[in-house]
Write a protein that holds these residues in place. Structure first.
Motif, mmCIF file in Angstrom:
data_model
loop_
_atom_site.group_PDB
_atom_site.id
_atom_site.type_symbol
_atom_site.label_atom_id
_atom_site.label_comp_id
_atom_site.label_asym_id
_atom_site.label_seq_id
_atom_site.Cartn_x
_atom_site.Cartn_y
_atom_site.Cartn_z
ATOM 1 N N ALA A 16 -1.157 -5.576 6.010
ATOM 2 C CA ALA A 16 -2.199 -6.460 5.543
ATOM 3 C C ALA A 16 -1.954 -6.783 3.988
ATOM 4 O O ALA A 16 -2.139 -7.693 3.388
ATOM 5 N N LEU A 17 -1.631 -5.537 3.479
ATOM 6 C CA LEU A 17 -1.683 -5.471 1.961
ATOM 7 C C LEU A 17 -0.237 -6.567 1.654
ATOM 8 O O LEU A 17 -0.268 -7.251 0.779
ATOM 9 N N HIS A 18 0.937 -6.311 2.138
ATOM 10 C CA HIS A 18 2.012 -7.100 2.262
ATOM 11 C C HIS A 18 1.617 -8.501 2.385
ATOM 12 O O HIS A 18 2.168 -9.299 1.643
ATOM 13 N N HIS A 19 1.026 -8.794 3.516
ATOM 14 C CA HIS A 19 0.446 -10.082 3.749
ATOM 15 C C HIS A 19 -0.160 -10.963 3.005
ATOM 16 O O HIS A 19 0.112 -11.954 2.489
ATOM 17 N N ASP A 20 -1.260 -10.084 2.272
ATOM 18 C CA ASP A 20 -2.116 -10.747 0.979
ATOM 19 C C ASP A 20 -1.147 -10.794 -0.152
ATOM 20 O O ASP A 20 -1.379 -12.113 -0.702
ATOM 21 N N GLU A 21 0.116 -10.125 -0.284
ATOM 22 C CA GLU A 21 0.765 -10.385 -1.625
ATOM 23 C C GLU A 21 1.866 -11.545 -0.981
ATOM 24 O O GLU A 21 2.600 -11.999 -2.082
ATOM 25 N N GLY A 22 1.791 -12.160 0.132
ATOM 26 C CA GLY A 22 2.862 -13.149 0.369
ATOM 27 C C GLY A 22 4.152 -12.622 0.716
ATOM 28 O O GLY A 22 4.892 -13.396 0.888
ATOM 29 N N ARG A 23 4.259 -11.363 1.144
ATOM 30 C CA ARG A 23 5.521 -10.825 1.457
ATOM 31 C C ARG A 23 5.476 -10.658 3.046
ATOM 32 O O ARG A 23 5.519 -9.626 3.645
ATOM 33 N N ALA A 24 5.561 -11.784 3.717
ATOM 34 C CA ALA A 24 5.711 -11.690 5.075
ATOM 35 C C ALA A 24 6.841 -11.011 5.765
ATOM 36 O O ALA A 24 6.369 -10.379 6.965
ATOM 37 N N ASP A 25 7.999 -10.730 5.342
ATOM 38 C CA ASP A 25 8.808 -9.629 5.945
ATOM 39 C C ASP A 25 8.371 -8.422 5.913
ATOM 40 O O ASP A 25 8.740 -7.650 6.907
ATOM 41 N N ALA A 26 7.829 -7.952 4.878
ATOM 42 C CA ALA A 26 7.543 -6.603 4.656
ATOM 43 C C ALA A 26 6.286 -6.530 5.625
ATOM 44 O O ALA A 26 6.081 -5.318 6.381
ATOM 45 N N ALA A 27 5.262 -7.418 5.590
ATOM 46 C CA ALA A 27 4.088 -7.304 6.545
ATOM 47 C C ALA A 27 4.494 -7.219 7.928
ATOM 48 O O ALA A 27 3.888 -6.399 8.682
ATOM 49 N N ARG A 28 5.570 -7.874 8.319
ATOM 50 C CA ARG A 28 5.925 -7.952 9.784
ATOM 51 C C ARG A 28 6.525 -6.338 9.978
ATOM 52 O O ARG A 28 6.302 -5.661 11.180
ATOM 53 N N ARG A 29 7.372 -6.030 9.249
ATOM 54 C CA ARG A 29 7.917 -4.572 9.531
ATOM 55 C C ARG A 29 6.755 -3.458 9.575
ATOM 56 O O ARG A 29 6.944 -2.741 10.451
ATOM 57 N N SER A 30 5.779 -3.627 8.639
ATOM 58 C CA SER A 30 4.618 -2.374 8.758
ATOM 59 C C SER A 30 3.807 -2.729 9.898
ATOM 60 O O SER A 30 3.462 -1.605 10.781
ATOM 61 N N TYR A 31 3.641 -4.024 10.268
ATOM 62 C CA TYR A 31 2.723 -4.247 11.582
ATOM 63 C C TYR A 31 3.290 -3.889 12.818
ATOM 64 O O TYR A 31 2.863 -3.127 13.940
ATOM 65 N N GLU A 32 4.911 -4.022 13.020
ATOM 66 C CA GLU A 32 5.589 -3.691 13.942
ATOM 67 C C GLU A 32 5.710 -2.105 14.362
ATOM 68 O O GLU A 32 5.755 -1.461 15.107
ATOM 69 N N ARG A 33 5.682 -1.615 12.967
ATOM 70 C CA ARG A 33 5.779 0.024 12.876
ATOM 71 C C ARG A 33 4.316 0.664 13.432
ATOM 72 O O ARG A 33 4.213 1.401 14.118
ATOM 73 N N SER A 34 3.331 -0.085 13.105
ATOM 74 C CA SER A 34 1.874 0.216 13.631
ATOM 75 C C SER A 34 1.979 0.124 15.067
ATOM 76 O O SER A 34 1.478 1.047 15.807
ATOM 77 N N VAL A 35 2.432 -0.752 15.397
ATOM 78 C CA VAL A 35 2.525 -1.148 16.881
ATOM 79 C C VAL A 35 3.270 0.062 18.005
ATOM 80 O O VAL A 35 2.820 0.741 18.760
ATOM 81 N N VAL A 94 -2.589 3.340 8.581
ATOM 82 C CA VAL A 94 -1.876 3.071 7.340
ATOM 83 C C VAL A 94 -0.987 2.197 7.569
ATOM 84 O O VAL A 94 -0.939 1.035 6.583
ATOM 85 N N SER A 95 -0.039 2.206 8.401
ATOM 86 C CA SER A 95 0.970 1.320 8.553
ATOM 87 C C SER A 95 0.558 -0.257 8.543
ATOM 88 O O SER A 95 1.122 -1.215 8.072
ATOM 89 N N GLY A 96 -0.482 -0.162 9.500
ATOM 90 C CA GLY A 96 -1.355 -1.642 9.584
ATOM 91 C C GLY A 96 -1.880 -2.172 8.296
ATOM 92 O O GLY A 96 -1.789 -3.086 8.015
ATOM 93 N N ASN A 97 -2.583 -1.105 7.591
ATOM 94 C CA ASN A 97 -3.222 -1.500 6.415
ATOM 95 C C ASN A 97 -2.143 -1.987 5.347
ATOM 96 O O ASN A 97 -2.407 -2.957 4.392
ATOM 97 N N LEU A 98 -0.997 -1.328 5.449
ATOM 98 C CA LEU A 98 0.188 -1.487 4.429
ATOM 99 C C LEU A 98 0.549 -3.147 4.837
ATOM 100 O O LEU A 98 0.911 -3.799 3.925
ATOM 101 N N VAL A 152 -8.719 0.787 1.296
ATOM 102 C CA VAL A 152 -9.327 -0.248 1.743
ATOM 103 C C VAL A 152 -10.430 -0.677 0.748
ATOM 104 O O VAL A 152 -10.287 -2.039 0.513
ATOM 105 N N VAL A 153 -11.019 0.171 -0.006
ATOM 106 C CA VAL A 153 -11.860 -0.145 -1.097
ATOM 107 C C VAL A 153 -11.156 -1.014 -2.253
ATOM 108 O O VAL A 153 -11.533 -2.263 -2.463
ATOM 109 N N LEU A 154 -10.061 -0.450 -2.470
ATOM 110 C CA LEU A 154 -9.156 -0.859 -3.572
ATOM 111 C C LEU A 154 -8.636 -2.289 -3.245
ATOM 112 O O LEU A 154 -8.445 -3.247 -4.000
ATOM 113 N N HIS A 155 -8.142 -2.331 -1.862
ATOM 114 C CA HIS A 155 -7.701 -3.570 -1.316
ATOM 115 C C HIS A 155 -8.718 -4.708 -1.379
ATOM 116 O O HIS A 155 -8.449 -5.854 -1.829
#
Length: 311
Positions: free
Chosen positions: A168-187, A162-166, A128-131
């Motif tokens: 958010a990282l993908h989202h910030d990088e503009g990788r929407a598909d990867a962000a969606r997969r990580s958010y869904e896994r966190s759910v 962790v999946s949720g934070n990943l 989180v700090v590095l992010h």
């Protein structure tokens, strides 16, 4: 130091539970004060530490002692400062010369005897700090190591975080598909352990993705799911922020009355919990909604008030 740690951990667990249950701003402020006191005590101890095993062990113990409340601090700077002091006490190179990936590796090596779930929590905080510092690769390294430890410990709640934070990282990088997969896994993981707060946050994050991609019906549905879960968790701050975000979707869909209701509720709730920056943002959104509805003077005044709060 040991006596202070024992008091801190007991007090922190009590306050953290109140924050998790209700989002209580007074409990959040009390946690911040307790952390400030912990840092002061350990800062003096670290200043006296010498290089070697004892200093390394002490530094890790300090980080673990603080871990219970680190995530409740609004500023990543406090966590980064604590990590830097611990790096120095572990006799690593000066923090400025230590790459994020090396720092993550050093931290992992320093905790071989710890349970994986404890190390996962610590690495998650480092990520989180590095992010927050926009060190994408360093954050990814910390998150992936934490995810591996969470799997090893079979700790689904940590894996959900962790999946949720990943995501958010993908989202910030503009990788929407990867962000969606990580958010869904966190759910999925959060639902499996009955953590309504994490699950609610992830549904809200998925709604933001839908909103950004113009999928307004999907975004509205996901915000509704997020609100139902966050109400179970009784996190008034996140509920209010989600109302404000849902209000934007309603306005985009042409539902001005629904948007107005959401923004008014959000402003009032955020004022009560003392979340100034989020309140100011909600005021801007309410001001815009008023202006669209013909209340131009009221809208302009509210936006001016929000501008003062942002300053």
């Amino acid at each position: 130091v040991a006596r202070h740690d024992a008091w801190f951990i007991e007090r922190a667990r009590e306050l953290a539970a109140r924050v998790d249950r209700t989002g209580d701003i007074h409990a959040r402020e009390a946690l911040a004060r307790e952390l400030d006191s912990l840092l002061e005590v350990h800062g003096r101890a670290l200043a006296r530490a010498v290089d070697g095993l004892d200093a390394s062990t002490e530094a890790i113990e300090i980080l673990l002692a603080a871990d219970a409340v680190l995530a409740t601090r609004s500023s990543a700077k406090t966590r980064l400062d604590l990590w830097r002091r611990a790096c120095l006490a572990m006799a690593t190179a000066p923090p400025a010369a230590v790459s994020a990936s090396r720092a993550t590796g050093r931290l992992g090596q320093a905790l071989p005897a710890r349970e994986e779930d404890a190390r996962a929590e610590l690495l998650l905080d480092l990520g989180v700090v590095l992010h927050a510092s926009r060190d994408w690769e360093g954050a990814r390294s910390a998150y992936m190591t934490a995810l591996g430890d969470g799997r090893a410990a079979r700790d689904q709640r940590t894996m959900a975080r962790v999946s949720g934070n990943l995501g958010a990282l993908h989202h910030d990088e503009g990788r929407a598909d990867a962000a969606r997969r990580s958010y869904e896994r966190s759910v999925e993981l959060a639902a499996a352990v009955g953590d309504a707060r994490i699950e609610g946050i992830m549904w809200a994050n998925l709604a933001v993705l839908d909103q950004e991609q113009g999928q307004l019906d999907g975004a509205l549905e996901r915000y509704d799911k997020a609100l139902a879960l966050l109400e179970q968790a009784r996190d008034q701050r996140l509920i209010a922020i989600t109302w404000s975000n849902r209000g934007l979707v309603r306005l985009e869909r042409g539902d001005r009355d629904g948007a107005l209701a959401d923004h008014e509720r959000a402003v009032e709730a955020l004022r009560l919990v003392g979340e100034t920056r989020s309140e100011a943002l909600a005021m801007v959104r309410l001001g815009v909604t008023w202006t669209i509805g013909g209340r131009r003077d009221d809208g302009a005044r509210l936006i001016d008030d929000a501008d003062v709060m942002f300053a």
